[in-house]
Design a protein around this motif. Structure first.
Motif, PDB file in Angstrom:
ATOM      1  N   UNK A   5       0.847  -1.185   0.000  1.00  0.00           N
ATOM      2  CA  UNK A   5       0.000   0.000   0.000  1.00  0.00           C
ATOM      3  C   UNK A   5       0.892   1.249   0.000  1.00  0.00           C
ATOM      4  N   UNK A   6       0.283   2.380  -0.239  1.00  0.00           N
ATOM      5  CA  UNK A   6       1.009   3.649  -0.168  1.00  0.00           C
ATOM      6  C   UNK A   6       1.599   3.798   1.234  1.00  0.00           C
ATOM      7  N   UNK A   7       0.839   3.440   2.250  1.00  0.00           N
ATOM      8  CA  UNK A   7       1.328   3.517   3.627  1.00  0.00           C
ATOM      9  C   UNK A   7       2.582   2.663   3.817  1.00  0.00           C
ATOM     10  N   UNK A   8       2.557   1.423   3.311  1.00  0.00           N
ATOM     11  CA  UNK A   8       3.719   0.534   3.426  1.00  0.00           C
ATOM     12  C   UNK A   8       4.947   1.148   2.765  1.00  0.00           C
ATOM     13  N   UNK A   9       4.754   1.686   1.565  1.00  0.00           N
ATOM     14  CA  UNK A   9       5.865   2.272   0.813  1.00  0.00           C
ATOM     15  C   UNK A   9       6.454   3.458   1.571  1.00  0.00           C
ATOM     16  N   UNK A  10       5.590   4.347   2.033  1.00  0.00           N
ATOM     17  CA  UNK A  10       6.051   5.541   2.757  1.00  0.00           C
ATOM     18  C   UNK A  10       6.790   5.130   4.030  1.00  0.00           C
ATOM     19  N   UNK A  11       6.187   4.254   4.805  1.00  0.00           N
ATOM     20  CA  UNK A  11       6.786   3.833   6.070  1.00  0.00           C
ATOM     21  C   UNK A  11       8.148   3.190   5.849  1.00  0.00           C
ATOM     22  N   UNK A  12       8.237   2.290   4.873  1.00  0.00           N
ATOM     23  CA  UNK A  12       9.511   1.626   4.579  1.00  0.00           C
ATOM     24  C   UNK A  12      10.577   2.615   4.111  1.00  0.00           C
ATOM     25  N   UNK A  13      10.186   3.530   3.230  1.00  0.00           N
ATOM     26  CA  UNK A  13      11.158   4.489   2.699  1.00  0.00           C
ATOM     27  C   UNK A  13      11.646   5.458   3.766  1.00  0.00           C
ATOM     28  N   UNK A  14      10.739   5.940   4.592  1.00  0.00           N
ATOM     29  CA  UNK A  14      11.141   6.872   5.653  1.00  0.00           C
ATOM     30  C   UNK A  14      12.061   6.152   6.640  1.00  0.00           C
ATOM     31  N   UNK A  30      10.468  12.111  -3.499  1.00  0.00           N
ATOM     32  CA  UNK A  30       9.971  12.991  -2.447  1.00  0.00           C
ATOM     33  C   UNK A  30      10.647  12.701  -1.106  1.00  0.00           C
ATOM     34  N   UNK A  31      10.735  11.448  -0.752  1.00  0.00           N
ATOM     35  CA  UNK A  31      11.334  11.086   0.537  1.00  0.00           C
ATOM     36  C   UNK A  31      12.845  11.314   0.514  1.00  0.00           C
ATOM     37  N   UNK A  32      13.459  11.225  -0.644  1.00  0.00           N
ATOM     38  CA  UNK A  32      14.876  11.599  -0.759  1.00  0.00           C
ATOM     39  C   UNK A  32      15.062  13.085  -0.472  1.00  0.00           C
ATOM     40  N   UNK A  33      14.123  13.893  -0.927  1.00  0.00           N
ATOM     41  CA  UNK A  33      14.179  15.333  -0.641  1.00  0.00           C
ATOM     42  C   UNK A  33      14.020  15.592   0.861  1.00  0.00           C
ATOM     43  N   UNK A  34      13.154  14.820   1.496  1.00  0.00           N
ATOM     44  CA  UNK A  34      12.992  14.950   2.944  1.00  0.00           C
ATOM     45  C   UNK A  34      14.282  14.538   3.654  1.00  0.00           C
ATOM     46  N   UNK A  35      14.919  13.470   3.183  1.00  0.00           N
ATOM     47  CA  UNK A  35      16.195  13.050   3.773  1.00  0.00           C
ATOM     48  C   UNK A  35      17.219  14.174   3.643  1.00  0.00           C
ATOM     49  N   UNK A  36      17.213  14.862   2.504  1.00  0.00           N
ATOM     50  CA  UNK A  36      18.125  15.999   2.321  1.00  0.00           C
ATOM     51  C   UNK A  36      17.884  17.082   3.379  1.00  0.00           C
ATOM     52  N   UNK A  37      16.628  17.273   3.777  1.00  0.00           N
ATOM     53  CA  UNK A  37      16.334  18.235   4.840  1.00  0.00           C
ATOM     54  C   UNK A  37      16.964  17.778   6.151  1.00  0.00           C
ATOM     55  N   UNK A  38      16.827  16.490   6.450  1.00  0.00           N
ATOM     56  CA  UNK A  38      17.451  15.948   7.666  1.00  0.00           C
ATOM     57  C   UNK A  38      18.968  16.164   7.603  1.00  0.00           C
ATOM     58  N   UNK A  39      19.553  15.866   6.458  1.00  0.00           N
ATOM     59  CA  UNK A  39      21.004  16.043   6.298  1.00  0.00           C
ATOM     60  C   UNK A  39      21.421  17.493   6.514  1.00  0.00           C
ATOM     61  N   UNK A  40      20.658  18.427   5.955  1.00  0.00           N
ATOM     62  CA  UNK A  40      21.026  19.840   6.076  1.00  0.00           C
ATOM     63  C   UNK A  40      20.864  20.334   7.513  1.00  0.00           C
ATOM     64  N   UNK A  41      19.855  19.851   8.205  1.00  0.00           N
ATOM     65  CA  UNK A  41      19.683  20.239   9.612  1.00  0.00           C
ATOM     66  C   UNK A  41      20.855  19.728  10.441  1.00  0.00           C
ATOM     67  N   UNK A  42      21.298  18.526  10.182  1.00  0.00           N
ATOM     68  CA  UNK A  42      22.421  17.953  10.933  1.00  0.00           C
ATOM     69  C   UNK A  42      23.747  18.610  10.583  1.00  0.00           C
ATOM     70  N   UNK A  43      23.838  19.172   9.392  1.00  0.00           N
ATOM     71  CA  UNK A  43      25.082  19.804   8.955  1.00  0.00           C
ATOM     72  C   UNK A  43      25.311  21.154   9.638  1.00  0.00           C
TER      73      UNK A  43
END
Length: 112
Positions: free
Chosen positions: A33-42, A98-111
């Protein structure tokens, strides 16, 4: 940290601009499901963040996990009509980006 910054709000806007991908929902689907995909990717992306930053304290890791949960909750709200539907290949491709872009936000906050 992440969900309360302007970059995240811009990504939510980007998601809403692409909601048509999730409203139609026709095309080849897998078993997830979309939920499964989102949860796994995040989950996968937050684990990558942890692997890339082994020096993070447990308090920061916990905060990042809370932020990741908030991201999943937000996606669940925006994609509510498609959340339990089988994800199409086109949706999975969009969510990967989309989730890769969110990961980039996490990376930039940590940087900082």
């Amino acid at each position: 940290m992440v969900v309360d910054n302007d970059g995240y709000l811009s990504l939510i806007e980007y998601l809403t601009e692409n909601l048509s991908l999730f409203i139609d929902g026709t095309g080849d689907t897998g078993d997830e499901t979309v939920e499964d995909v989102v949860t796994d990717m995040v989950a996968s992306n937050i684990m990558t963040v942890f692997d890339q930053n082994p020096e993070l304290s447990s308090a920061i890791r916990f905060q990042l996990l809370k932020e990741a949960d908030a991201v999943v909750d937000d996606l669940g709200e925006v994609l509510a009509s498609a959340w339990q539907a089988k994800a199409t290949n086109e949706q999975v491709t969009f969510l990967e980006e989309y989730i890769s872009l969110i990961k980039n936000l996490f990376d930039s906050v940590l940087a900082r």
